[in-house]
Write a protein that holds these residues in place. Sequence first.
Motif, PDB file in Angstrom:
ATOM      1  N   LYS A  81       0.864  -1.178   0.000  1.00  0.00           N
ATOM      2  CA  LYS A  81       0.000   0.000   0.000  1.00  0.00           C
ATOM      3  C   LYS A  81       0.900   1.228   0.000  1.00  0.00           C
ATOM      4  N   GLY A  82       0.640   2.176  -0.898  1.00  0.00           N
ATOM      5  CA  GLY A  82       1.464   3.372  -0.910  1.00  0.00           C
ATOM      6  C   GLY A  82       1.177   4.272  -2.086  1.00  0.00           C
ATOM      7  N   THR A  83       2.190   5.088  -2.409  1.00  0.00           N
ATOM      8  CA  THR A  83       2.046   6.074  -3.479  1.00  0.00           C
ATOM      9  C   THR A  83       3.249   6.018  -4.414  1.00  0.00           C
ATOM     10  N   LEU A  84       3.022   6.484  -5.628  1.00  0.00           N
ATOM     11  CA  LEU A  84       4.043   6.553  -6.671  1.00  0.00           C
ATOM     12  C   LEU A  84       3.939   7.914  -7.333  1.00  0.00           C
ATOM     13  N   ALA A  85       5.098   8.551  -7.561  1.00  0.00           N
ATOM     14  CA  ALA A  85       5.138   9.816  -8.302  1.00  0.00           C
ATOM     15  C   ALA A  85       6.392   9.791  -9.158  1.00  0.00           C
ATOM     16  N   LEU A 104       5.979   3.466   0.620  1.00  0.00           N
ATOM     17  CA  LEU A 104       5.092   2.439   1.156  1.00  0.00           C
ATOM     18  C   LEU A 104       4.587   2.853   2.526  1.00  0.00           C
ATOM     19  N   GLU A 105       3.319   2.629   2.729  1.00  0.00           N
ATOM     20  CA  GLU A 105       2.712   2.709   4.047  1.00  0.00           C
ATOM     21  C   GLU A 105       2.832   1.301   4.637  1.00  0.00           C
ATOM     22  N   PRO A 106       2.303   1.037   5.839  1.00  0.00           N
ATOM     23  CA  PRO A 106       2.402  -0.329   6.360  1.00  0.00           C
ATOM     24  C   PRO A 106       1.968  -1.357   5.318  1.00  0.00           C
ATOM     25  N   SER A 107       2.871  -2.305   5.055  1.00  0.00           N
ATOM     26  CA  SER A 107       2.696  -3.279   3.987  1.00  0.00           C
ATOM     27  C   SER A 107       3.306  -4.603   4.422  1.00  0.00           C
ATOM     28  N   ARG A 108       3.369  -5.550   3.465  1.00  0.00           N
ATOM     29  CA  ARG A 108       3.946  -6.861   3.732  1.00  0.00           C
ATOM     30  C   ARG A 108       4.608  -7.397   2.470  1.00  0.00           C
ATOM     31  N   ILE A 109       5.800  -7.990   2.631  1.00  0.00           N
ATOM     32  CA  ILE A 109       6.462  -8.745   1.569  1.00  0.00           C
ATOM     33  C   ILE A 109       6.668 -10.147   2.117  1.00  0.00           C
ATOM     34  N   ASN A 110       6.008 -11.145   1.524  1.00  0.00           N
ATOM     35  CA  ASN A 110       5.955 -12.504   2.046  1.00  0.00           C
ATOM     36  C   ASN A 110       5.591 -12.435   3.522  1.00  0.00           C
ATOM     37  N   PRO A 113       6.515  -7.967   7.742  1.00  0.00           N
ATOM     38  CA  PRO A 113       5.767  -6.714   7.825  1.00  0.00           C
ATOM     39  C   PRO A 113       6.698  -5.533   7.547  1.00  0.00           C
ATOM     40  N   ILE A 114       6.191  -4.516   6.869  1.00  0.00           N
ATOM     41  CA  ILE A 114       6.925  -3.290   6.557  1.00  0.00           C
ATOM     42  C   ILE A 114       6.219  -2.151   7.280  1.00  0.00           C
ATOM     43  N   ASN A 115       6.965  -1.416   8.111  1.00  0.00           N
ATOM     44  CA  ASN A 115       6.382  -0.223   8.740  1.00  0.00           C
ATOM     45  C   ASN A 115       6.195   0.867   7.693  1.00  0.00           C
ATOM     46  N   ASP A 116       7.275   1.162   6.984  1.00  0.00           N
ATOM     47  CA  ASP A 116       7.244   2.110   5.872  1.00  0.00           C
ATOM     48  C   ASP A 116       8.512   1.921   5.057  1.00  0.00           C
ATOM     49  N   ALA A 117       8.501   2.448   3.857  1.00  0.00           N
ATOM     50  CA  ALA A 117       9.656   2.326   2.969  1.00  0.00           C
ATOM     51  C   ALA A 117       9.591   3.435   1.934  1.00  0.00           C
ATOM     52  N   THR A 118      10.775   3.821   1.451  1.00  0.00           N
ATOM     53  CA  THR A 118      10.869   4.801   0.374  1.00  0.00           C
ATOM     54  C   THR A 118      11.913   4.328  -0.621  1.00  0.00           C
ATOM     55  N   LEU A 119      11.547   4.326  -1.894  1.00  0.00           N
ATOM     56  CA  LEU A 119      12.476   4.019  -2.976  1.00  0.00           C
ATOM     57  C   LEU A 119      12.522   5.227  -3.894  1.00  0.00           C
ATOM     58  N   ILE A 120      13.725   5.780  -4.072  1.00  0.00           N
ATOM     59  CA  ILE A 120      13.936   6.850  -5.043  1.00  0.00           C
ATOM     60  C   ILE A 120      14.745   6.243  -6.175  1.00  0.00           C
TER      61      ILE A 120
END
Length: 185
Positions: A81-85, A104-110, A113-120
């Motif tokens: 769950k999150g946003t893309l720009a 990413l907002e709180p999410s999951r990969i396998n 749990p992911i609290n948050d994440a940012t990819l530039i």
Amino acid sequence: NLDRGFYGQIPIADAAANGSLQDGLLRASADIDLEQAGSFDVAVSTRPFEGAETLVIDRGIFRNVDLAGLTGSKGLSTGLKGTLAGSLRGFDAETMVFDGRIDLEPSRINEQPINDATLIADLNAGNLDFDLFVSIPGGQANLEGTAQPFAEVPSYVVRDGTFENINLANFTGNPAVATGLSDNV
């Protein structure tokens, strides 16, 4: 509007799209529900009559995205769950230019749990520079690197990074690669 359909093997529960062209600026938006694979709310703009078109992602919101459902790879179960720009020029992997950001907002990969994440990300002619930060319960990772994701043999290089309490078994879904990575690269 589309009430039911398929994109390849992916079922589409509902989709709606709108567009407008004014003073040479094309704006388009779409709302897509891919049943078990997630939903997307996207708005883009471009000036299609000015030569080297750049597609600007004005709004990109995704919810409950399951990469297993999108790719058919059962080993890649996600709830993202999150946003893309960003902006994109070209659609050929060898010449494409993309500058963007995914949050990413709180999410999951396998099982992780992911609290948050940012990819530039900055992709230019098949070469990707990236800066990734991931926060998980009890740990985090911060990586800077380069990649050639579209090469015949893709390559990934981490130039700088820190890990704190990262368990690859949770990310990969493979208990054989259990780790507790905490180090600098």
